[in-house]
Write a protein that holds these residues in place. Sequence first.
Motif, PDB file in Angstrom:
ATOM      1  N   ALA A 141       0.845  -1.191   0.000  1.00 46.91           N
ATOM      2  CA  ALA A 141       0.000   0.000   0.000  1.00 46.91           C
ATOM      3  C   ALA A 141       0.879   1.239   0.000  1.00 46.91           C
ATOM      4  CB  ALA A 141      -0.909   0.007   1.228  1.00 46.91           C
ATOM      5  N   GLY A 142       0.639   2.138  -0.930  1.00 46.85           N
ATOM      6  CA  GLY A 142       1.354   3.410  -0.948  1.00 46.85           C
ATOM      7  C   GLY A 142       2.620   3.329  -1.771  1.00 46.85           C
ATOM      8  N   GLN A 143       2.916   4.383  -2.502  1.00 47.46           N
ATOM      9  CA  GLN A 143       4.124   4.485  -3.299  1.00 47.46           C
ATOM     10  C   GLN A 143       4.889   5.702  -2.827  1.00 47.46           C
ATOM     11  OE1 GLN A 143       5.191   2.356  -5.636  1.00 47.46           O
ATOM     12  NE2 GLN A 143       7.058   3.521  -5.975  1.00 47.46           N
ATOM     13  N   LEU A 144       6.175   5.528  -2.557  1.00 43.91           N
ATOM     14  CA  LEU A 144       6.980   6.646  -2.092  1.00 43.91           C
ATOM     15  C   LEU A 144       7.011   7.730  -3.154  1.00 43.91           C
ATOM     16  CD1 LEU A 144      10.024   4.884  -0.409  1.00 43.91           C
ATOM     17  CD2 LEU A 144       7.967   5.768   0.653  1.00 43.91           C
ATOM     18  N   PRO A 145       6.843   8.985  -2.756  1.00 43.53           N
ATOM     19  CA  PRO A 145       6.868  10.064  -3.748  1.00 43.53           C
ATOM     20  C   PRO A 145       8.252  10.203  -4.355  1.00 43.53           C
ATOM     21  CG  PRO A 145       6.838  10.967  -1.521  1.00 43.53           C
ATOM     22  CD  PRO A 145       6.631   9.484  -1.385  1.00 43.53           C
ATOM     23  N   SER A 146       8.279  10.650  -5.590  1.00 43.30           N
ATOM     24  CA  SER A 146       9.549  10.856  -6.283  1.00 43.30           C
ATOM     25  C   SER A 146      10.168  12.162  -5.826  1.00 43.30           C
ATOM     26  CB  SER A 146       9.336  10.876  -7.800  1.00 43.30           C
ATOM     27  OG  SER A 146       8.759   9.659  -8.231  1.00 43.30           O
TER      28      SER A 146
END
Length: 600
Positions: A350-355
């Motif tokens: 769950a969730g993707q680290l922001p670039s």
Amino acid sequence: MITLPKQTIQPAWHQQLAWRQYATQLFRLISRRRDFTMEFRSGNLIAGVEQRQRRLLINPALLPVPARGTRFDPRTEHGRRTLLLRGLIAHEAGHVVFSALKPAAEPLGWVWNALEDERMERLVTRRFPELAADFAFLGDVMLLKDPSATLDLQNACLVWRWAHDRSDFPFQVPEEHQDLWHHQIRPLVEEAWDAHRDDVVLIAQAILDLLPERSTPPSSLPDLRADGGGMEDVQPEERQQPKHAPQNRQEPPQEDQEGGNGTGEKADEQDTGKASAPRSKNGEESGEQEQPGRGRQEPGEEQQDQTDAGQDAASSTPGERQPDLDPSPPGRTPPSQPGHPAAVRSPGEAGQLPSPPPEPQPTPADDLLFQVDGHARKLAGILAPPGRPARREAHRSRGTFRYDRYQQGAERYFRKKVGEEKPAPFLLRLCVDLSSSMGGPRLNAARDAALMLARAGMYARSRLQVIGFATEAREVVPLELPWQDAAQRLSGLRASGGTRLSSALEVAFAGTARPDEQEVLVIICDGELTGYDVQCCARLLEDRRRTWRHAPLTVLPILIGEGVGGTATYLELFGAAHPVMSLDDISRTLKSALTTVRGR
């Protein structure tokens, strides 16, 4: 032709909106809280969380990266900043999610923090595997910041969490404490890394009871506070947390483990909630050969945990972090750690680290200086024209005595310095319209004009004040501000809001000029003013005209844009209006107007 070198006028990285948004989004994603604010603050603190104020503190200086010895080092300023910032933010967010309340007593709180840092980072890595490289890089930076050949037992509890997988690091405790460290203290430290959050304080107290002497924390190590702990309930990663025993761990004798250190099987029999790994016949922890231990088992979860453990083992990839595997030889990247910080997430996470913000490229603001520098140099010649040089003339009674004229019998045998003239310096006040109607080419031309005046003021040593106004006015560039700081602020001008010129006049008329200065007020606007604003401007001008006899003021309204509809209004208010379309028009207008003012 000699070309001047480019000057970087980009704001500092922590003042850029893209970096601030990235840090805020990253902390919110990992901590799962939106009630925290972020603040960049210089000082001794590297990073920390203020629980009561709900505030994340980050030192913009971050940490110095050693030249050699750090794993996953991108060797670029942008890449190092990204890894350090992501590691520090993930560390503080992990305390909010996975840590219990920090003990207030010292040195118990310090030892607890040293143990909790590694335990919490492992849980964060289970939830976000791509952060394994960031934590490894951050740990190497802190490990190599002030390496010591010999450590006392208390500080060894902290340093061991960074050095346990670095066989090339000279980690050593005093010779007389070798047995105590290897057989009693180090097993407790490693046990705390996989223990339940409520048991870490018990293990920390047991370690303190074993220490022969209490030492002070090393002052060279940065301060990473865990004040944000105890804010979240037990997470799924803690209930299903596996225990991996290092292969090089030596189990203490049975009588030592039952000797009252508070971490043996006796505590498990009393149902204290503490996790202990299954043991084999020889008394050592089974590691990965047997089923991982549990922190706190809920009813009905045994079968589900076994299923999850099987899925984890089946879905593990070589890029996932296994922090307790055998350390690799020196100079070789451990195969169990990801080869790149941005590892691909497994399905279902769950969730993707922001670039992070992209690496800065040459921006138009860097080339902007060369567009305005030629205009600025021409304008500087008007702001500070060469004065009349001084000369010496014969005088009857004053000056320097001349013996030759005295011997000739001349009437004037003294020489006096006369004829020196210095032009009065200018005090420039620039009011720039930053309303939404100024967006696009109009704002770009106004920004270029402000940079041109700032550059010309630097050449001519004339003081400049820049006031930006929309619905409200603010001082963008105060007087006496250095050129580099002024250029940074002017390059970041943005347009939004309404237009109220009277607010800018209030700020401009509040200042006073020096007795030898000629004050010039330049207004760059698109000409759109409301009736109420015109009345306020007229009243302010009437009050200002009462002092013009003692402090003359010249107002130069510059109306920019195609649809200039307020020319008549400006002519009535200021007696002048100069329509322009570009920076070239603004430069010619200013040179002509200032030449006229200089000739008065």
